[in-house]
Design a protein around this motif. Structure first.
Motif, PDB file in Angstrom:
ATOM      1  N   PHE A 137     -12.635  57.632  21.194  1.00 46.49           N
ATOM      2  CA  PHE A 137     -11.595  56.599  21.176  1.00 46.49           C
ATOM      3  C   PHE A 137     -12.148  55.157  20.920  1.00 46.49           C
ATOM      4  CE2 PHE A 137     -10.198  60.104  23.677  1.00 46.49           C
ATOM      5  CZ  PHE A 137      -8.832  60.160  22.964  1.00 46.49           C
ATOM      6  N   ARG A 138     -11.851  54.442  19.947  1.00 48.68           N
ATOM      7  CA  ARG A 138     -12.142  53.113  19.748  1.00 48.68           C
ATOM      8  C   ARG A 138     -11.247  52.083  19.423  1.00 48.68           C
ATOM      9  NH1 ARG A 138     -17.967  54.080  16.433  1.00 48.68           N
ATOM     10  NH2 ARG A 138     -18.725  55.736  17.935  1.00 48.68           N
ATOM     11  N   ASN A 139     -11.010  50.895  20.048  1.00 49.54           N
ATOM     12  CA  ASN A 139      -9.949  50.072  19.879  1.00 49.54           C
ATOM     13  C   ASN A 139     -10.417  49.286  18.574  1.00 49.54           C
ATOM     14  OD1 ASN A 139      -7.568  48.814  19.994  1.00 49.54           O
ATOM     15  ND2 ASN A 139      -7.728  47.826  21.888  1.00 49.54           N
ATOM     16  N   GLU A 140     -10.500  49.663  17.658  1.00 48.61           N
ATOM     17  CA  GLU A 140     -11.202  49.165  16.446  1.00 48.61           C
ATOM     18  C   GLU A 140     -10.151  47.958  15.988  1.00 48.61           C
ATOM     19  OE1 GLU A 140     -13.813  50.083  14.768  1.00 48.61           O
ATOM     20  OE2 GLU A 140     -14.032  52.193  14.911  1.00 48.61           O
ATOM     21  N   ILE A 141     -10.628  46.807  15.741  1.00 53.29           N
ATOM     22  CA  ILE A 141      -9.977  45.520  15.293  1.00 53.29           C
ATOM     23  C   ILE A 141      -9.309  45.709  13.963  1.00 53.29           C
ATOM     24  CG2 ILE A 141      -9.839  43.084  15.122  1.00 53.29           C
ATOM     25  CD1 ILE A 141     -12.624  43.120  16.693  1.00 53.29           C
TER      26      ILE A 141
ATOM     27  N   PHE B  50     -10.118  57.270   7.412  1.00 55.86           N
ATOM     28  CA  PHE B  50     -11.595  56.887   7.501  1.00 55.86           C
ATOM     29  C   PHE B  50     -11.804  56.144   8.864  1.00 55.86           C
ATOM     30  CE2 PHE B  50     -14.611  53.528   6.950  1.00 55.86           C
ATOM     31  CZ  PHE B  50     -16.001  54.388   6.311  1.00 55.86           C
ATOM     32  N   ARG B  51     -11.257  54.946   9.205  1.00 56.61           N
ATOM     33  CA  ARG B  51     -11.429  54.337  10.559  1.00 56.61           C
ATOM     34  C   ARG B  51      -9.992  54.600  11.316  1.00 56.61           C
ATOM     35  NH1 ARG B  51     -15.586  51.502  11.673  1.00 56.61           N
ATOM     36  NH2 ARG B  51     -16.106  51.147   9.462  1.00 56.61           N
ATOM     37  N   THR B  52     -10.033  55.161  12.534  1.00 55.26           N
ATOM     38  CA  THR B  52      -9.020  55.389  13.193  1.00 55.26           C
ATOM     39  C   THR B  52      -9.318  55.014  14.806  1.00 55.26           C
ATOM     40  OG1 THR B  52      -9.513  57.692  13.502  1.00 55.26           O
ATOM     41  CG2 THR B  52      -7.699  56.898  11.800  1.00 55.26           C
ATOM     42  N   ARG B  53      -8.033  54.840  15.624  1.00 58.52           N
ATOM     43  CA  ARG B  53      -8.545  54.536  16.837  1.00 58.52           C
ATOM     44  C   ARG B  53      -8.762  55.889  17.748  1.00 58.52           C
ATOM     45  NH1 ARG B  53      -4.642  49.946  15.965  1.00 58.52           N
ATOM     46  NH2 ARG B  53      -6.040  48.322  15.842  1.00 58.52           N
TER      47      ARG B  53
ATOM     48  N   GLN C 135     -19.902  54.904   1.887  1.00 60.40           N
ATOM     49  CA  GLN C 135     -19.450  54.532   3.287  1.00 60.40           C
ATOM     50  C   GLN C 135     -20.180  55.659   4.169  1.00 60.40           C
ATOM     51  OE1 GLN C 135     -18.186  51.741   4.738  1.00 60.40           O
ATOM     52  NE2 GLN C 135     -17.249  50.709   2.720  1.00 60.40           N
ATOM     53  N   GLU C 136     -20.430  55.234   5.371  1.00 63.33           N
ATOM     54  CA  GLU C 136     -21.057  56.216   6.347  1.00 63.33           C
ATOM     55  C   GLU C 136     -20.282  57.326   6.750  1.00 63.33           C
ATOM     56  OE1 GLU C 136     -22.559  54.450   9.881  1.00 63.33           O
ATOM     57  OE2 GLU C 136     -22.275  56.370  11.047  1.00 63.33           O
ATOM     58  N   ILE C 137     -20.525  58.595   6.542  1.00 69.57           N
ATOM     59  CA  ILE C 137     -19.799  59.854   7.330  1.00 69.57           C
ATOM     60  C   ILE C 137     -20.631  60.306   8.373  1.00 69.57           C
ATOM     61  CG2 ILE C 137     -18.443  60.225   5.382  1.00 69.57           C
ATOM     62  CD1 ILE C 137     -20.530  62.313   4.328  1.00 69.57           C
TER      63      ILE C 137
HETATM   64  P1  ATP Z   1     -18.830  52.374  11.524  1.00 68.00           P
HETATM   65  O1  ATP Z   1     -19.984  51.608  11.338  1.00 68.00           O
HETATM   66  O2  ATP Z   1     -18.194  52.886  10.279  1.00 68.00           O
HETATM   67  O3  ATP Z   1     -17.755  51.928  12.523  1.00 68.00           O
HETATM   68  P2  ATP Z   1     -20.340  53.549  13.554  1.00 68.00           P
HETATM   69  O4  ATP Z   1     -21.955  53.448  12.846  1.00 68.00           O
HETATM   70  O5  ATP Z   1     -20.112  52.834  14.682  1.00 68.00           O
HETATM   71  O6  ATP Z   1     -19.379  53.734  12.234  1.00 68.00           O
HETATM   72  P3  ATP Z   1     -21.193  55.966  14.988  1.00 68.00           P
HETATM   73  O7  ATP Z   1     -20.966  55.146  16.230  1.00 68.00           O
HETATM   74  O8  ATP Z   1     -22.274  56.125  14.257  1.00 68.00           O
HETATM   75  O9  ATP Z   1     -20.240  55.291  13.878  1.00 68.00           O
HETATM   76  O10 ATP Z   1     -20.342  57.174  15.109  1.00 68.00           O
HETATM   77  C1  ATP Z   1     -20.816  58.379  14.123  1.00 68.00           C
HETATM   78  C2  ATP Z   1     -19.668  59.016  13.090  1.00 68.00           C
HETATM   79  O11 ATP Z   1     -18.210  59.129  13.854  1.00 68.00           O
HETATM   80  C3  ATP Z   1     -19.440  57.980  12.007  1.00 68.00           C
HETATM   81  O12 ATP Z   1     -20.526  58.447  11.131  1.00 68.00           O
HETATM   82  C4  ATP Z   1     -18.081  58.458  11.542  1.00 68.00           C
HETATM   83  O13 ATP Z   1     -18.014  59.617  10.839  1.00 68.00           O
HETATM   84  C5  ATP Z   1     -17.480  58.540  12.952  1.00 68.00           C
HETATM   85  N1  ATP Z   1     -16.610  57.538  13.231  1.00 68.00           N
HETATM   86  C6  ATP Z   1     -17.066  56.552  14.014  1.00 68.00           C
HETATM   87  N2  ATP Z   1     -15.735  55.460  14.176  1.00 68.00           N
HETATM   88  C7  ATP Z   1     -14.980  56.040  13.783  1.00 68.00           C
HETATM   89  C8  ATP Z   1     -13.424  55.611  13.515  1.00 68.00           C
HETATM   90  N3  ATP Z   1     -13.089  54.590  14.344  1.00 68.00           N
HETATM   91  N4  ATP Z   1     -12.529  56.478  12.983  1.00 68.00           N
HETATM   92  C9  ATP Z   1     -13.022  57.643  12.405  1.00 68.00           C
HETATM   93  N5  ATP Z   1     -14.413  57.985  12.415  1.00 68.00           N
HETATM   94  C10 ATP Z   1     -15.308  57.356  13.027  1.00 68.00           C
END
Ligand code: ATP
Length: 452
Positions: free
Chosen positions: A190-194, A201-204, A276-278
């Motif tokens: 879980f991440r409270n992404e801004i 792709f980027r969820t909480r 983008q990073e996966i």
């Molecule tokens: P980003 O830079 O995209 O926020 P990160 O470098 O913080 O990613 P890591 O902490 O290395 O990501 O997490 C490893 C993997 O977890 C990422 O490559 C991605 O696939 C997934 N991930 C990270 N944050 C999220 C998110 N908010 N939603 C969906 N998947 C995520």
């Protein structure tokens, strides 16, 4: 940061297909939706499970040097002090006093410097309403036990890795693994992404598939190269196009202070999102184990019996998002094409057969002459081996299209000849070729095709 690509943007079409066909729904939609949280519908849950299963099989079942783990989401709060998340898992945030929206301070849409009169809010357009940047911790807080005071604060884990570090010796001693070996797990984070967004792709709330490989210091560079290659191969094995995959090496600025090296596996999502990073592959040194050793006061050293020495292993980590991988395979597979001799085109999800939610559609050509009965028998028989879908409604072409759109690799049709000769046609989603095969051999034949 976005890295625009020349590959077309299919995201909008995909979001609509995913909802219409039951892959992914917005969470709590009838209440207006919950911000950047998604629910997987009947087909989506199968797709994600298949991805996770492929990862689990390749990382754990197919190897003798990696053990599985399922650690809890809630952990002792000190874990997050040791890991650096309490002090360091922050993004700079700015608020607009006028429209109350929040942005990351480095949002490229912001004009001017936040906190100064020339700064302009990218949402309402007002000037001088953006606050100066302040640090915002991305961890969700909650309370453990009945008392909601500061002593009871715990966090929803922002990554699964820490559950592995704190169990390093438990797993090593109970399995008698010898370094080098790994521990892997799949679980929610879980991440409270801004600024979440771009669909899943980027969820909480999301799922990670993480593996920590413990190695003797000095062998870490070799293992790091090994895991980089292994992980890229895994992404290729999902059918992701070679041209859409690449490595990105972290620059000095991007590299965490303790990390010795880090490479992202990037996928080209098309449009403005681009590469983008996966997945992240990181050489973390002994940072994590040594932090937990200090904060817990418990020795986490490994005893190398033959060499009669103790040391803290270094860690090579591979960390991939299950949801982000699901999005990558959907984007990678989505295509619209014309069909020769037909006025209507088709939408296809070219998913690798092993991850397709439905493996075969089974259709009677018409609803009479014993065809539905035979088709039902075939579907029931196949169902014990793989997910199948029986469909007798509408023209046969329509039924093929419906399966193409959800990525079903094979469609089996029972026709007049089936009744007399016991044979059926098997249509391939990608080549559109149909072959006539003995109905009694279907299970075996499809099994072979799915394995190849
Ligand atoms: P980003 O830079 O995209 O926020 P990160 O470098 O913080 O990613 P890591 O902490 O290395 O990501 O997490 C490893 C993997 O977890 C990422 O490559 C991605 O696939 C997934 N991930 C990270 N944050 C999220 C998110 N908010 N939603 C969906 N998947 C995520």
């Amino acid at each position: 940061m976005p890295s625009p690509s020349s590959t077309p943007d299919v995201m909008e079409k995909l979001v609509s297909l995913c909802k219409r066909r039951g892959f992914i729904f917005q969470s709590s939609e009838i209440y207006g939706g919950a911000g950047s949280v998604w629910d997987y519908g009947p087909l989506g849950v199968e797709l994600k499970r298949n991805i996770k299963e492929r990862w689990w099989n390749s990382m754990i079942r197919a190897r003798s040097d990696i053990e599985g783990l399922d650690a809890a989401i809630l952990m002792h709060p000190k874990v997050w002090e040791a890991s650096g998340h309490v002090s360091g898992f922050v993004d700079p945030l700015v608020d607009c006093r006028n429209c109350k929206k929040r942005f990351r301070a480095d949002d490229p849409r912001i004009k001017g410097t936040p906190g100064t009169p020339d700064a302009q809010c990218p949402a309402c357009g007002m000037k001088a309403t953006l606050s100066a940047a302040r640090q915002f911790n991305l961890m969700f807080k909650t309370f453990m036990g009945p008392v909601e005071d500061s002593a009871a604060v715990v966090y929803l884990r922002p990554e699964t890795a820490q559950g592995i570090y704190v169990n390093f010796l438990n797993v090593q001693q109970s399995t008698r693994q010898k370094v080098p070996f790994g521990i892997a797990q799949i679980g929610k984070a879980f991440r409270n992404e801004i600024t979440p967004g771009n669909f899943i792709f980027r969820t909480r709330e999301f799922e990670q598939m993480e593996m920590q490989f413990f190695v003797e210091p000095g062998t870490d560079v070799t293992w790091f190269e090994y895991w980089k290659a292994q992980r890229m191969d895994w992404h290729r094995s999902l059918g992701l196009a070679e041209s859409r995959l690449r490595f990105h090496e972290h620059t000095k600025e991007e590299l965490a202070h303790y990390a010795r090296a880090a490479f992202d596996v990037q996928f080209d999502f098309g449009g403005t999102l681009g590469f983008q990073e996966i997945e992240g592959v990181h050489n973390r040194g002994d940072f994590d184990l040594s932090q937990h050793q200090t904060f817990s006061g418990k020795k986490l050293e490994y005893f190398d019996q033959p060499a009669n020495k103790r040391y803290l292993p270094f860690v090579v980590e591979t960390s991939v998002g299950a949801d982000r991988t699901a999005l990558a395979v959907l984007v990678n597979g989505y295509r619209e094409e014309t069909v020769e001799g037909e006025s209507e085109g088709r939408t296809v999800l070219g998913l690798h057969p092993s991850i397709a939610p439905i493996k075969a559609g089974v259709f009677p050509l018409v609803k009479k002459d014993g065809m539905p009965e035979m088709a039902h028998r075939i579907a029931d028989d196949l169902r014990s081996r793989m997910p199948v879908f029986y469909d007798d409604s509408g023209a046969i072409g329509r039924r093929y299209r419906r399966q193409d759109e959800v990525g079903t690799p094979f469609c089996i049709t029972v026709d007049g000849e089936s009744i007399t000769a016991g044979t059926v046609t098997v249509r391939d989603r990608d080549t559109l070729r149909q072959e006539r095969v003995d109905a009694a051999r279907l299970g075996e034949l499809l099994g072979e095709k799915l394995r190849s």
